[in-house]
Scaffold this motif. Structure first.
Motif, PDB file in Angstrom:
ATOM      1  N   GLU A 147       4.391  14.370  -9.062  1.00 45.54           N
ATOM      2  CA  GLU A 147       5.627  15.133  -9.228  1.00 45.54           C
ATOM      3  C   GLU A 147       6.115  15.107 -10.674  1.00 45.54           C
ATOM      4  OE1 GLU A 147       8.054  14.942  -5.109  1.00 45.54           O
ATOM      5  OE2 GLU A 147       7.844  13.026  -6.156  1.00 45.54           O
ATOM      6  N   MET A 148       5.992  13.974 -11.346  1.00 42.15           N
ATOM      7  CA  MET A 148       6.405  13.912 -12.750  1.00 42.15           C
ATOM      8  C   MET A 148       5.576  14.890 -13.582  1.00 42.15           C
ATOM      9  SD  MET A 148       7.379   9.903 -13.518  1.00 42.15           S
ATOM     10  CE  MET A 148       5.913   9.156 -12.853  1.00 42.15           C
ATOM     11  N   ALA A 149       4.293  14.973 -13.317  1.00 48.30           N
ATOM     12  CA  ALA A 149       3.446  15.935 -14.036  1.00 48.30           C
ATOM     13  C   ALA A 149       3.888  17.369 -13.741  1.00 48.30           C
ATOM     14  CB  ALA A 149       1.984  15.735 -13.652  1.00 48.30           C
ATOM     15  N   ALA A 150       4.167  17.650 -12.477  1.00 51.24           N
ATOM     16  CA  ALA A 150       4.575  19.008 -12.088  1.00 51.24           C
ATOM     17  C   ALA A 150       5.896  19.392 -12.742  1.00 51.24           C
ATOM     18  CB  ALA A 150       4.690  19.108 -10.565  1.00 51.24           C
ATOM     19  N   TYR A 151       6.886  18.514 -12.669  1.00 50.47           N
ATOM     20  CA  TYR A 151       8.198  18.845 -13.226  1.00 50.47           C
ATOM     21  C   TYR A 151       8.181  18.864 -14.750  1.00 50.47           C
ATOM     22  CZ  TYR A 151      10.262  18.942  -8.638  1.00 50.47           C
ATOM     23  OH  TYR A 151      10.562  19.282  -7.338  1.00 50.47           O
ATOM     24  N   GLY A 152       7.375  18.025 -15.371  1.00 46.44           N
ATOM     25  CA  GLY A 152       7.236  18.078 -16.818  1.00 46.44           C
ATOM     26  C   GLY A 152       6.641  19.406 -17.262  1.00 46.44           C
ATOM     27  N   THR A 153       5.621  19.853 -16.542  1.00 45.98           N
ATOM     28  CA  THR A 153       4.988  21.136 -16.841  1.00 45.98           C
ATOM     29  C   THR A 153       5.968  22.281 -16.649  1.00 45.98           C
ATOM     30  OG1 THR A 153       2.806  20.300 -16.220  1.00 45.98           O
ATOM     31  CG2 THR A 153       3.111  22.692 -16.157  1.00 45.98           C
ATOM     32  N   LEU A 154       6.649  22.292 -15.518  1.00 42.95           N
ATOM     33  CA  LEU A 154       7.600  23.370 -15.235  1.00 42.95           C
ATOM     34  C   LEU A 154       8.728  23.409 -16.260  1.00 42.95           C
ATOM     35  CD1 LEU A 154       7.828  23.086 -11.356  1.00 42.95           C
ATOM     36  CD2 LEU A 154       7.023  25.093 -12.641  1.00 42.95           C
ATOM     37  N   THR A 155       9.251  22.249 -16.607  1.00 45.45           N
ATOM     38  CA  THR A 155      10.349  22.188 -17.579  1.00 45.45           C
ATOM     39  C   THR A 155       9.900  22.747 -18.925  1.00 45.45           C
ATOM     40  OG1 THR A 155      11.322  20.294 -16.426  1.00 45.45           O
ATOM     41  CG2 THR A 155      12.003  20.654 -18.701  1.00 45.45           C
ATOM     42  N   ALA A 156       8.710  22.361 -19.368  1.00 44.30           N
ATOM     43  CA  ALA A 156       8.198  22.858 -20.648  1.00 44.30           C
ATOM     44  C   ALA A 156       7.983  24.370 -20.610  1.00 44.30           C
ATOM     45  CB  ALA A 156       6.895  22.145 -21.001  1.00 44.30           C
ATOM     46  N   GLU A 174      12.538  11.558 -10.476  1.00 49.99           N
ATOM     47  CA  GLU A 174      11.191  11.100 -10.115  1.00 49.99           C
ATOM     48  C   GLU A 174      10.820   9.861 -10.929  1.00 49.99           C
ATOM     49  OE1 GLU A 174      10.206  12.236  -7.482  1.00 49.99           O
ATOM     50  OE2 GLU A 174      10.533  14.381  -7.357  1.00 49.99           O
ATOM     51  N   LYS A 175      11.144   9.858 -12.207  1.00 50.85           N
ATOM     52  CA  LYS A 175      10.867   8.696 -13.048  1.00 50.85           C
ATOM     53  C   LYS A 175      11.666   7.481 -12.576  1.00 50.85           C
ATOM     54  CE  LYS A 175       9.646  11.248 -17.239  1.00 50.85           C
ATOM     55  NZ  LYS A 175      10.040  11.599 -18.625  1.00 50.85           N
ATOM     56  N   ASP A 176      12.928   7.708 -12.221  1.00 51.13           N
ATOM     57  CA  ASP A 176      13.767   6.612 -11.728  1.00 51.13           C
ATOM     58  C   ASP A 176      13.210   6.025 -10.434  1.00 51.13           C
ATOM     59  OD1 ASP A 176      15.477   7.029 -13.884  1.00 51.13           O
ATOM     60  OD2 ASP A 176      17.013   8.054 -12.701  1.00 51.13           O
ATOM     61  N   THR A 177      12.752   6.875  -9.550  1.00 49.43           N
ATOM     62  CA  THR A 177      12.164   6.400  -8.286  1.00 49.43           C
ATOM     63  C   THR A 177      10.915   5.585  -8.556  1.00 49.43           C
ATOM     64  OG1 THR A 177      13.070   8.255  -7.030  1.00 49.43           O
ATOM     65  CG2 THR A 177      11.166   7.125  -6.073  1.00 49.43           C
ATOM     66  N   ASP A 178      10.069   6.055  -9.455  1.00 52.23           N
ATOM     67  CA  ASP A 178       8.850   5.325  -9.807  1.00 52.23           C
ATOM     68  C   ASP A 178       9.198   3.939 -10.339  1.00 52.23           C
ATOM     69  OD1 ASP A 178       5.938   5.176 -10.295  1.00 52.23           O
ATOM     70  OD2 ASP A 178       6.536   5.212 -12.406  1.00 52.23           O
ATOM     71  N   GLU A 179      10.195   3.860 -11.222  1.00 52.27           N
ATOM     72  CA  GLU A 179      10.611   2.561 -11.775  1.00 52.27           C
ATOM     73  C   GLU A 179      11.166   1.645 -10.692  1.00 52.27           C
ATOM     74  OE1 GLU A 179      13.191   3.005 -15.171  1.00 52.27           O
ATOM     75  OE2 GLU A 179      11.828   4.445 -16.103  1.00 52.27           O
ATOM     76  N   ALA A 236       0.827  -1.207   0.000  1.00 48.72           N
ATOM     77  CA  ALA A 236       0.000   0.000   0.000  1.00 48.72           C
ATOM     78  C   ALA A 236       0.863   1.260   0.000  1.00 48.72           C
ATOM     79  CB  ALA A 236      -0.933  -0.012   1.213  1.00 48.72           C
ATOM     80  N   LEU A 237       1.977   1.225   0.716  1.00 47.42           N
ATOM     81  CA  LEU A 237       2.879   2.381   0.752  1.00 47.42           C
ATOM     82  C   LEU A 237       3.551   2.603  -0.605  1.00 47.42           C
ATOM     83  CD1 LEU A 237       4.434   2.029   4.317  1.00 47.42           C
ATOM     84  CD2 LEU A 237       2.846   3.793   3.506  1.00 47.42           C
ATOM     85  N   ILE A 238       3.857   1.520  -1.303  1.00 46.09           N
ATOM     86  CA  ILE A 238       4.401   1.675  -2.657  1.00 46.09           C
ATOM     87  C   ILE A 238       3.364   2.375  -3.527  1.00 46.09           C
ATOM     88  CG2 ILE A 238       5.037   0.440  -4.774  1.00 46.09           C
ATOM     89  CD1 ILE A 238       6.514  -1.595  -2.988  1.00 46.09           C
ATOM     90  N   GLY A 239       2.127   1.950  -3.433  1.00 43.44           N
ATOM     91  CA  GLY A 239       1.074   2.590  -4.212  1.00 43.44           C
ATOM     92  C   GLY A 239       0.934   4.068  -3.885  1.00 43.44           C
ATOM     93  N   ALA A 240       0.968   4.384  -2.599  1.00 45.56           N
ATOM     94  CA  ALA A 240       0.862   5.784  -2.173  1.00 45.56           C
ATOM     95  C   ALA A 240       2.060   6.588  -2.681  1.00 45.56           C
ATOM     96  CB  ALA A 240       0.772   5.861  -0.642  1.00 45.56           C
ATOM     97  N   ALA A 241       3.244   5.992  -2.585  1.00 46.82           N
ATOM     98  CA  ALA A 241       4.450   6.689  -3.050  1.00 46.82           C
ATOM     99  C   ALA A 241       4.422   6.883  -4.563  1.00 46.82           C
ATOM    100  CB  ALA A 241       5.699   5.908  -2.629  1.00 46.82           C
ATOM    101  N   GLN A 242       3.895   5.914  -5.291  1.00 48.04           N
ATOM    102  CA  GLN A 242       3.843   6.065  -6.745  1.00 48.04           C
ATOM    103  C   GLN A 242       2.829   7.126  -7.164  1.00 48.04           C
ATOM    104  OE1 GLN A 242       3.895   1.750  -7.937  1.00 48.04           O
ATOM    105  NE2 GLN A 242       5.579   2.498  -9.206  1.00 48.04           N
ATOM    106  N   LYS A 243       1.757   7.281  -6.410  1.00 50.10           N
ATOM    107  CA  LYS A 243       0.830   8.387  -6.691  1.00 50.10           C
ATOM    108  C   LYS A 243       1.560   9.718  -6.543  1.00 50.10           C
ATOM    109  CE  LYS A 243      -3.340   5.940  -5.242  1.00 50.10           C
ATOM    110  NZ  LYS A 243      -4.413   5.866  -4.229  1.00 50.10           N
ATOM    111  N   VAL A 244       2.376   9.825  -5.508  1.00 46.49           N
ATOM    112  CA  VAL A 244       3.177  11.037  -5.292  1.00 46.49           C
ATOM    113  C   VAL A 244       4.143  11.239  -6.459  1.00 46.49           C
ATOM    114  CG1 VAL A 244       5.020  12.024  -3.851  1.00 46.49           C
ATOM    115  CG2 VAL A 244       2.957  11.067  -2.777  1.00 46.49           C
ATOM    116  N   GLU A 245       4.837  10.173  -6.850  1.00 47.69           N
ATOM    117  CA  GLU A 245       5.807  10.283  -7.942  1.00 47.69           C
ATOM    118  C   GLU A 245       5.129  10.736  -9.234  1.00 47.69           C
ATOM    119  OE1 GLU A 245       9.059  10.216  -7.444  1.00 47.69           O
ATOM    120  OE2 GLU A 245       8.524   9.798  -5.366  1.00 47.69           O
ATOM    121  N   HIS A 246       3.962  10.203  -9.508  1.00 47.05           N
ATOM    122  CA  HIS A 246       3.272  10.581 -10.742  1.00 47.05           C
ATOM    123  C   HIS A 246       2.812  12.035 -10.693  1.00 47.05           C
ATOM    124  CE1 HIS A 246       2.807   6.603 -12.892  1.00 47.05           C
ATOM    125  NE2 HIS A 246       3.527   6.333 -11.824  1.00 47.05           N
TER     126      HIS A 246
END
Length: 177
Positions: free
Chosen positions: A111-120, A141-146, A99-109
């Motif tokens: 963050e990936m959206a936020a950083y992708g937006t900011l970078t663009a 963030e992508k590496d952590t998710d993987e 369950a914690l992996i799932g919660a952490a992956q929601k966070v990672e996703h």
């Protein structure tokens, strides 16, 4: 209220800074609740990475003349609250770890959206140094998710399945046939 792209950038940077600082506060609880050694190590390493990411955000804000504090990330508040509820509701062990992996992956996703937006946004504004710094965070963030997916698939989920009563496993197998 954002009236132009710079105002929007400020809001997004502040929101992301808030998200990262909330994660810094939440990760120690997740580390304490985790029983799988590889997952515990991954969370500990991500705590250190998150500290560097906060520093990177502060650097970008300084480069752009933006105060990093200001917005509160309500989405991250919800994700952190969800992880706290999981810790309170589940017994320590492989199911909680899953369950914690799932919660952490929601966070990672998020963050990936936020950083992708900011970078663009930064690239389109010609702020390549800042964009490059946040692209580095996006990769982390992508590496952590993987890594979390690998830990879930190789260790945590099989261990969690092993905790189920035998008839639950058989029922699941018959349903899939």
């Amino acid at each position: 209220m954002a009236s132009d792209i710079r105002d929007l950038l400020t809001m997004e940077l502040q929101d992301t800074y808030s998200a990262e600082t909330q994660i810094l506060d939440a990760l120690p609880q997740m580390i304490d609740a985790t029983t799988n050694p590889k997952l515990k190590q991954a969370f500990q390493e991500h705590l250190q990475v998150t500290q560097r990411q906060v520093e990177r955000l502060e650097t970008v804000c300084q480069q752009l003349g933006i105060e990093p504090e200001g917005e509160t990330c309500n989405a991250m508040e919800g994700l952190v609250e969800e992880s706290e509820e999981i810790i309170d509701e589940l017994d320590r062990g492989p199911v909680l770890d899953a369950a914690l992996i799932g919660a952490a992956q929601k966070v990672e996703h998020y963050e990936m959206a936020a950083y992708g937006t900011l970078t663009a946004m930064l690239k389109s504004m010609g702020e390549t140094k800042a964009a490059d710094l946040l692209a580095q965070t996006l990769k982390e963030e992508k590496d952590t998710d993987e890594l979390l997916t690998q830990i879930a698939e190789s260790e945590v989920n099989p261990a969690a399945l092993g905790q189920q009563p035998a008839n639950d496993q058989a029922g699941g197998s018959r349903g899939a046939a």
